[in-house]
Motif scaffolding. Structure first.
Motif, short mmCIF file in Angstrom:
data_model
loop_
_atom_site.label_atom_id
_atom_site.label_comp_id
_atom_site.label_asym_id
_atom_site.label_seq_id
_atom_site.Cartn_x
_atom_site.Cartn_y
_atom_site.Cartn_z
N GLY A 238 -63.02 -82.14 7.32
CA GLY A 238 -63.11 -82.31 6.06
C GLY A 238 -64.98 -82.34 6.73
O GLY A 238 -66.26 -81.53 6.35
N HIS A 239 -65.18 -83.38 7.84
CA HIS A 239 -66.54 -82.85 8.42
C HIS A 239 -66.98 -81.58 8.69
O HIS A 239 -67.99 -81.13 8.71
N TRP A 240 -66.45 -80.56 9.90
CA TRP A 240 -66.49 -78.95 9.20
C TRP A 240 -67.09 -79.03 8.79
O TRP A 240 -66.53 -77.54 8.91
N SER A 241 -67.46 -78.64 7.62
CA SER A 241 -66.88 -78.16 6.46
C SER A 241 -69.07 -78.00 5.84
O SER A 241 -69.08 -77.49 4.66
N VAL A 242 -68.99 -78.83 6.72
CA VAL A 242 -70.55 -79.06 6.82
C VAL A 242 -71.29 -78.74 8.21
O VAL A 242 -70.64 -79.06 8.87
N TRP A 243 -72.13 -78.16 8.42
CA TRP A 243 -72.89 -78.03 9.49
C TRP A 243 -72.20 -77.53 9.99
O TRP A 243 -72.05 -77.35 11.62
N HIS A 336 -77.36 -80.19 12.82
CA HIS A 336 -77.58 -79.52 11.21
C HIS A 336 -77.52 -77.69 10.94
O HIS A 336 -78.04 -77.16 12.81
N ASP A 337 -77.55 -76.49 10.68
CA ASP A 337 -77.09 -75.29 10.87
C ASP A 337 -78.03 -75.26 9.37
O ASP A 337 -78.04 -73.72 9.25
N ASP A 338 -79.52 -75.79 8.76
CA ASP A 338 -79.85 -75.36 8.00
C ASP A 338 -80.78 -73.72 7.72
O ASP A 338 -80.86 -73.07 7.19
N VAL A 339 -80.93 -73.25 9.44
CA VAL A 339 -82.05 -72.41 9.78
C VAL A 339 -80.96 -71.34 9.60
O VAL A 339 -80.96 -70.59 8.25
N PHE A 340 -80.03 -71.06 10.01
CA PHE A 340 -78.57 -70.18 9.57
C PHE A 340 -78.50 -70.32 8.16
O PHE A 340 -78.02 -68.64 7.47
N VAL A 341 -78.16 -71.28 7.47
CA VAL A 341 -78.22 -71.01 6.19
C VAL A 341 -79.11 -70.89 5.51
O VAL A 341 -78.74 -69.70 4.28
N LYS A 342 -80.11 -70.93 5.82
CA LYS A 342 -81.25 -70.36 4.81
C LYS A 342 -81.15 -68.30 4.98
O LYS A 342 -81.64 -67.91 3.67
N GLU A 343 -81.41 -68.40 5.94
CA GLU A 343 -80.63 -66.45 6.54
C GLU A 343 -79.94 -66.28 5.50
O GLU A 343 -79.95 -64.97 6.07
#
Length: 351
Positions: A238-243, A336-343
């Motif tokens: 479940g933890h790998w469902s984010v970031w 976190h992977d916020d940049v990847f998600v934003k792109e």
């Protein structure tokens, strides 16, 4: 018969996120966001997904919601659209009493899932022999991954003998160990090593509190005077469902480290940072009551979900959990992977 490419990927180890459920504020399925999540995981580079599991909310099966078939079908549709490799592992969750489990197994096989993740949760009155019989019947229908679910979220303690017998069942191809307990995790590894099917069974960590250590450790088990080595080859988490993009990068670093046979201390430090982040998301201080809402909160911040709503109103953040999520976001920006998600978010949200 398990697809040979899938079997090879499963045996070698990979990143498999446990797929969450996207809802609107009035607790209806948000199909656009649900599809976007699957697209996110595929583009992040995962080796498979697991749908209809704890993180997807077991309640999708309840007649009042009736979302099980719809949610599992949406994921298959997106996987097919993405033209993933043949090795991509499609796992559907199976739970409930034997009649329900059989129907779920038949359904997920029919729509294209490779394996069933068979939960033993919610069956507290069943004996271990009855659970083994249930497992055999499901394994007659679809290749199976056994699932040791922690008691705090509906699982139960199962004996070494149970896992020893389960490992001998034909068509068992893996076991997800998620008791959040070192002793019980070791029971499963010892049991598999003592089985003649040892090399057929891939062990995956579901211990979100100990991800990196699980993946770095080689277990040496004495079997009839011979040392058998076994690794936890991947994670179904479940933890790998984010970031998730960062999780894939970290997993690749771990596999590279394993091949060299040396463990740098910074990986162990990183492991404890991930555990700290997981504590914020999963809410162990309150017996994991906020675990699903915590995952959904992170995905909401990234724009992948419209809100952290769950099917049951009781599934919500605990007091101070929001502040803890704020803290780990600040303390561990490298996770976190916020940049990847934003792109990529706009593409994922396209109808």
């Amino acid at each position: 018969m398990l697809n040979p490419a899938v079997k090879k990927q499963l045996q070698e180890g990979t990143v498999i996120p446990a797929h969450p459920l996207a809802l609107t504020e009035d607790r209806q399925l948000d199909e656009t966001s649900q599809r976007a999540l699957t697209r996110y995981y595929i583009d992040a580079g995962v080796g498979g997904v697991a749908v209809g599991v704890h993180t997807t909310q077991f309640e999708i099966r309840d007649p009042q919601f009736n979302l099980f078939e719809k949610v599992l079908t949406l994921a298959i549709e997106e996987i097919e659209k993405a033209q993933v490799p043949d090795s991509f592992i499609k796992i559907g969750g199976i739970s409930g009493p034997i009649e329900q489990a059989i129907e779920e197994a038949k359904f997920i096989k029919a729509i294209g899932y490779d394996l069933g993740l068979l939960s033993m949760g919610g069956l507290q009155s069943a004996s271990e022999e009855e659970l083994l019989n249930r497992t055999e019947k499901i394994a007659d229908i679809i290749p199976v991954i056994g699932f040791y679910l922690q008691p705090a979220v509906g699982g139960r303690i199962l004996s070494y003998d149970f896992w020893r017998k389960l490992a001998d069942i034909p068509n068992i191809h893996g076991i997800k160990i998620a008791p959040f307990n070192r002793y019980q995790s070791l029971d499963v590894i010892r049991a598999v090593c003592h089985s003649k099917r040892n090399e057929e069974i891939a062990i995956y960590t579901g211990n979100d509190d100990n991800i990196v250590n699980d993946l770095l450790t080689v277990y040496r088990i004495n079997v009839d005077g011979k040392k058998i080595e076994k690794r936890i080859v991947g994670g179904l988490l479940g933890h790998w469902s984010v970031w998730t993009k960062t999780a894939v990068d970290i997993f690749n670093k771990i596999t590279d480290t394993r091949s060299k046979g040396e463990i740098p201390s910074e990986l162990l430090t990183l492991g404890q940072e991930i555990t700290d982040a997981n504590a914020a998301f999963f809410d162990p201080n309150n017996e994991f009551k906020g675990s699903i809402a915590g995952i959904n909160e992170v995905l909401t911040r990234q724009g992948l979900l419209k809100g952290r709503w769950c099917l049951l109103d009781k599934e919500r953040l605990s007091p101070n959990q929001l502040e803890e999520i704020d803290r780990v976001y600040i303390d561990y920006p490298h996770l976190h992977d916020d940049v990847f998600v934003k792109e990529n978010l706009a593409n994922w949200l396209k109808e």
